[in-house]
Structures are given as C-alpha cells and as structure tokens.
Write an enzyme that holds these catalytic residues in place. Structure first.
Site, PDB file in Angstrom:
ATOM      1  N   GLY A 331       0.825  -1.209   0.000  1.00 57.68           N
ATOM      2  CA  GLY A 331       0.000   0.000   0.000  1.00 57.68           C
ATOM      3  C   GLY A 331       0.854   1.250   0.000  1.00 57.68           C
ATOM      4  O   GLY A 331       1.943   1.310  -0.579  1.00 57.68           O
ATOM      5  N   SER A 332       0.401   2.273   0.723  1.00 57.76           N
ATOM      6  CA  SER A 332       0.982   3.615   0.587  1.00 57.76           C
ATOM      7  C   SER A 332       2.382   3.765   1.150  1.00 57.76           C
ATOM      8  O   SER A 332       3.046   4.769   0.865  1.00 57.76           O
ATOM      9  CB  SER A 332       0.051   4.640   1.250  1.00 57.76           C
ATOM     10  N   VAL A 333       2.871   2.819   1.993  1.00 57.59           N
ATOM     11  CA  VAL A 333       4.265   2.935   2.421  1.00 57.59           C
ATOM     12  C   VAL A 333       5.207   2.867   1.227  1.00 57.59           C
ATOM     13  O   VAL A 333       6.351   3.313   1.294  1.00 57.59           O
ATOM     14  CB  VAL A 333       4.650   1.854   3.454  1.00 57.59           C
TER      15      VAL A 333
END
Length: 617
Positions: A331-333
């Site tokens: 995801g956004s990491v």
C-alpha cells in the site's frame, strides 16, 4: 489207529495234489562289493578324498582369505566409538545467552522384561516406577503409566534428565537404563524463538540436529565436528579396554554465534506486537527494528511465538517467521519510491503545488483517492502526507516507468535481503517488459507488488541513512572454540539516492505525523512528544480468495518510520494482517518508538519544527 503208507518211489506223496516236487533255492553269486577287502579299499579312498578337500580348503583360507578373516575378527573385538562435539551457543549482541547445550540422559526401559522378572508384582512395581519418574522429570503420569503397561521391549520414559537425578532413578529401579544425550536449553523461553528456531536430539545421528530457524540454517557451524576412537571394548558395552586405543580424532566443538538482536528490545517488541494485534482483532502481525547506520536487526517479531524446548508440542502455525517469509502488498508505504525517484530526477520539489482531481485515468483503469474530493491543491509534501493516490500517480507520470522501476530495484524490492534466515522471500515485482499501461497505475501506490516487513523497513533505512541502503543482517559474529572471534562480513551498501535528497524526503515524511489545523497527515498517532518522527502509513486491499478480486473488508495495515527524523537512530517497520475496523499501525509505532527514545536517552528536541504546508486553500 491206522498209519499212512510210505510213498512209492517216483510217485507222489498222498495229499499233495500230484504236482512236481518243489525246487531247491539257488544260491546268490557274491559281488566284488561284498568282499571285505573291497570295502576297506573304498573307505580308504573316501578318507583320502576328504583329507585332500580339507587340505585344499585350508590352503585357500590361509592364503587368499587370511586378510579379510583377520579384519572380521578384528571387528568383533574393536569398536569405533563416536565422540560427540558440543554444540555452540547462540547469544544476543551483548553476549546474553539465548541457546546453549548441556549433558543429559534419556531414561529407557523394557516393560516386557519387567513382566518376566516381577511376575504378579509387575503392575505394582511399574506404578512405583511411573510415579518416581513423573516426580523427577515432571512428565505426564498418565502417559508414563500407559507406556509401562505395554508389552513392548523398549520405551522412552524421558528424553532429557540431568545426570544426577537420572543416576538416582537407575539405582532405585535397575530396569531403567540411561542413554547419553546432549540437551538444548533456551533460558528465555519464547524470546526470539521465531529467529533462533530449535534443535532436537536425533536418535539416528546420535546428536542434536537443527530443525528450524538459525539452528537449522547455521546447523553445520553450530554442530562442530564429531571425533572418534578406535579401540577394543569390553563385551556387551562401549567401555574401552585400557591401552587398546588404535586411533583417535578429538571432537571439535561448534562455534558460538552472536546475533545483532537486543534481548530487552526484542522482549518489548514481541509483547507490544502481541497485545496490539489481539486488541485490533488482526489475524496476525509482524514488526522489525533496524539500526539505521548498520542495517543490523535489533528486534524481529511475529505476534505469535513458541517454546523451542517443546518443539514437537508446539502449534505449527506459530513456528514460522512471517516477517521474513511472508510478503504482502504494502500500500501507501511504497509511495516513498515514487517520491525518491522524483527528487533524484529533479522532476519535483517538496513545495511544488499539484492540482489534484478526485480521480485519474491510467490506461484502462480509474484510480481514486481514499476520500471523495474535487480539484484540490496539494504540495508534493501534502500528496505524501495525505497519501493521495491521484497526486502520487501524477508525480509518477513525470518520471516515467523506467525511472520508477530502477528505484524499486535500488530499494531492494523483489530481491531477498540475504539476512540468512530460512525461507526468506524476495517478494515480487512484475518484470519490467511485462508491464501494461495499467501496471503503472498500480505499482506507484503499492498495489500489484509484494514485500516482506524486513524489505519494507530496508527501504526506510536507506532514507534514514542518507540514501545508502545496507541490507539487513542478524548475525554479528561467530566465535571458534579457541576463542577466535570472526565478525560477520558486512553486506555491500547500495546507493539509492543522494544525501541531500534523502534529508529532503525525511523532512517530507515528518508531515505524515504532523497534527495541525487543516494541515494534518495520516499518521499523527505515531508522533512522540519531544521528537520529530518521520514515517508513512499504508493501507492495501487484500485479495479475496473466493472471488480473486480485491476485498472491500480485509486490508494489510502498515507503518514504517524513523526517529529522530533528522538524525535517525532506529527504523521501525510494522504490518497488521486484516485488523478489524479502521485500525492504524501508527499507535504501535508510537509505543515502540517511545520505549526506544526513553531507554536509549535519545536527545529531546527543545524547539518543535515549524508546520509544513500540505494543502493550499
């Protein structure tokens, strides 16, 4: 009284029927075999033949078979006795012992023989034996009773007993025999068990064998090399007859292995992770703490662990090391890959303002932000801090897929870290030639690729370490039996980005934990008072195994960050598997980071950093 008349000459005797008189039997002719001299000669011939055959056989044995028969005779009185090598210890970075070996005994007996010797008294005698063994070994009394009640010729009453108590039991019950074994001890129980693994006794090899974890991957190093003696032994035993040793090779003890782990920190991370995972209702979770400057692993934990001293009784689901073996969509990491590539290519700056719509078309798919909005104006820092999918893809399009793919490779994604733990996964990244138009609508926002918690933390270690990624490692050194210490070969560093751009990206990441009116990032729960924290939240949809499509209810929740932000000491990576509701991993980062800051006395920031501009109203 009348008398019969005598027969007439040439006539028949009255009452004989008138036939001819019977013939006198003919005498059988004597053969040569019936002669005594012939039989004597035959006996002499047979005896001579037997003597000739025996002599020939004797000559054959004494000439052609002499060597092999002598060797066989030697084997009957000579034994090769194995001298087991002592297994090396495993310690943490400060020398605290995590695993070591001691001499122990296994207790065995023959229930069938007890029945024969004791007769009617056997049941009562076996009950006394079971009670005594259970009291000394703390074993299962019922299991001991069942084993002794059998009619088997060999049962194991206990696999590991200290020599003293074992000797006492054998003296009290002569039917109990002792078998020498090496016992593996884990004084801290479940601490770091997913890393250390376990070694158990092998009856076939007559030594400890590493089964899982480092005990398995470093088995040859820890096990050493067995020695041996070739000597005459007393009949029925391995007792060496004095002065009969023909050859001898001493055993070489295994090396001690020192890990990079911090036992105290490992304990706290395991406890915090297990508590937070249970509280959030997650199926599982993993966490890792890295030393920023060296890439050394200070803690590596799953939410479950096991007791290596009871490996066979442990739940198989607890035996793995998911922080190393189980990849997930980040995801956004993963958005720092896009930002790092943009800064390196000079395609964007932190204060650049982007006109960000609520959705964007990439090839044949439409990508939206996690919240509904119209045309908003975000800085590049705001795109990262607010975790805008649309703004991230707009930035990715400025640098292009090739530059993005190169940055993924520099960050180590899709490659094993080489940490040396069994079953490590390298995650997955689609090969660049296979990318379609929509692939570049997935990867920059952390979908369509996978990584482990260890790899995720490694990306942030590169940013924390002024752009130099050092692959993580967990073995610090090995010490030979003679005391020679050999440090582990440090992995080759990889230059990911310039020191200046790494510092810029760290500053941008502090906005994620910022909490300001109208300028708040997605992870203020990770903030630690008195310290600047740089990090990134992540939420990725899991694939529904039933439909094969992304689920709307199950998510991978992640957080990766560092502190202090401008001069980091530690990097922390966290993954939660499908927690209930909208749980964030940021509060768990806060707990771990707060413990690190207090324990290590990290310098407190007296003046808070000025707030960053995320959105232009």
């Amino acid at each position: 009284m009348s008398t019969a008349a005598p027969p007439r000459a040439g006539g028949r005797r009255p009452g004989t029927g008138g036939g001819p008189p019977p013939r006198r039997p003919r005498r059988r002719r004597r053969s040569a075999a019936d002669e005594p001299r012939f039989r004597l000669r035959l006996a002499w011939v047979l005896l001579a033949g037997l003597l000739l055959i025996s002599g020939a056989r004797l000559v054959f044995i004494q000439t052609f078979q002499a060597g092999s028969l002598a060797a066989d005779a030697e084997k009957q009185r000579t034994s090769k006795i194995v001298i087991p090598a002592e297994r090396g210890a495993i310690t943490d970075k400060d020398g605290k012992v995590l695993a070591f070996s001691t001499e122990s005994k296994a207790l065995v007996t023959n229930p069938r023989q007890i029945n024969q010797i004791k007769g009617a008294q056997a049941p009562a005698y076996k009950e006394q034996m079971a009670q005594a063994v259970a009291q000394v070994t703390h074993g299962d009394l019922g299991e001991l009773q069942r084993s002794l009640a059998s009619d088997r010729g060999y049962v194991v009453l206990s696999t590991t007993v200290d020599p003293g108590p074992a000797r006492d039991l054998a003296e009290r019950f002569p039917e109990i025999a002792q078998e020498s074994r090496e016992s593996r001890n884990y004084p801290n129980g479940t601490l770091a068990s997913n890393i250390i693994g376990a070694a158990t006794w092998s009856a076939d090899a007559q030594k400890l064998i590493g089964r899982i974890g480092l005990e398995s991957s470093d088995d040859q190093l820890l096990a050493g090399r067995d020695g041996f003696q070739i000597a005459d032994t007393a009949e029925g035993s391995n007792a060496v007859i004095p002065g009969s040793v023909r050859a001898e090779q001493p055993a070489v003890a295994g090396a001690d292995v020192q890990l990079t782990l911090d036992s105290d920190l490992q304990f706290q991370v395991q406890r915090m992770l297990a508590d937070y995972t249970a509280k959030s209702g997650a199926r599982g979770g993993s966490a890792v703490v890295l030393d920023r400057a060296t890439g050394e692993v200070r803690a590596l934990a799953d939410n479950t662990s096991f007791d290596p001293a009871n490996l066979l009784k442990s739940d198989p689901a607890t035996l793995g090391n998911r922080a190393v073996t189980t990849p997930f969509e980040p995801g956004s990491v993963n958005k720092i890959v896009t930002m790092a590539a943009a800064l390196e290519a000079h395609a964007a700056k932190p204060d650049d303002v982007l006109e960000v719509p609520g959705q964007i078309q990439v090839a044949d798919r439409t990508v939206k932000d996690a919240w509904s909005h119209g045309l908003d104006r975000y800085t590049l820092t705001g795109v990262l801090a607010k975790s805008s999918n649309v703004g991230t893809l707009m930035t990715a399009q400025k640098i292009g897929p090739d530059a993005f793919s190169d940055m993924l490779a520099k960050m180590g994604i899709g490659q094993k870290t080489g940490i040396g733990l069994p079953g490590e996964s390298g995650g997955s990244v689609p090969p660049r030639p296979t990318w379609s138009g929509s692939t570049f609508g997935n990867l920059p926002i952390g979908q369509g690729l996978s990584m482990t918690v260890l790899q995720m933390a490694g990306m942030y270690q590169a940013v924390a370490n002024d752009g130099m990624r050092i692959p993580p490692r967990v073995v610090a050194a090995q010490t030979a039996p003679d005391g020679t210490r050999e440090p582990a070969q440090p992995p080759a560093p990889v230059r990911v980005m310039s020191p200046e751009n790494a510092a810029t990206l760290r500053t941008m990441l502090t906005a994620v934990t910022q909490k300001e009116h109208g300028q708040t990032g997605t992870g203020p729960g990770a903030a630690v008072p008195g310290f600047e924290v740089a990090g990134k939240t992540g939420t990725a949809q899991q694939v529904d195994p039933t439909t094969g499509a992304y689920s709307r209810s199950s998510y991978w929740i992640t957080f990766a960050g560092m502190l202090p932000a401008q001069d980091p000491r530690f990097v922390v990576g966290i993954m939660l598997d499908a927690p209930k509701g909208g749980t964030s991993a940021a509060p768990l980062f806060h707990d771990i980071a707060s413990y690190l800051a207090q324990r290590d006395g990290l310098p407190v920031q007296t003046q808070p950093a000025p707030p960053q501009i995320l959105q232009i109203k």
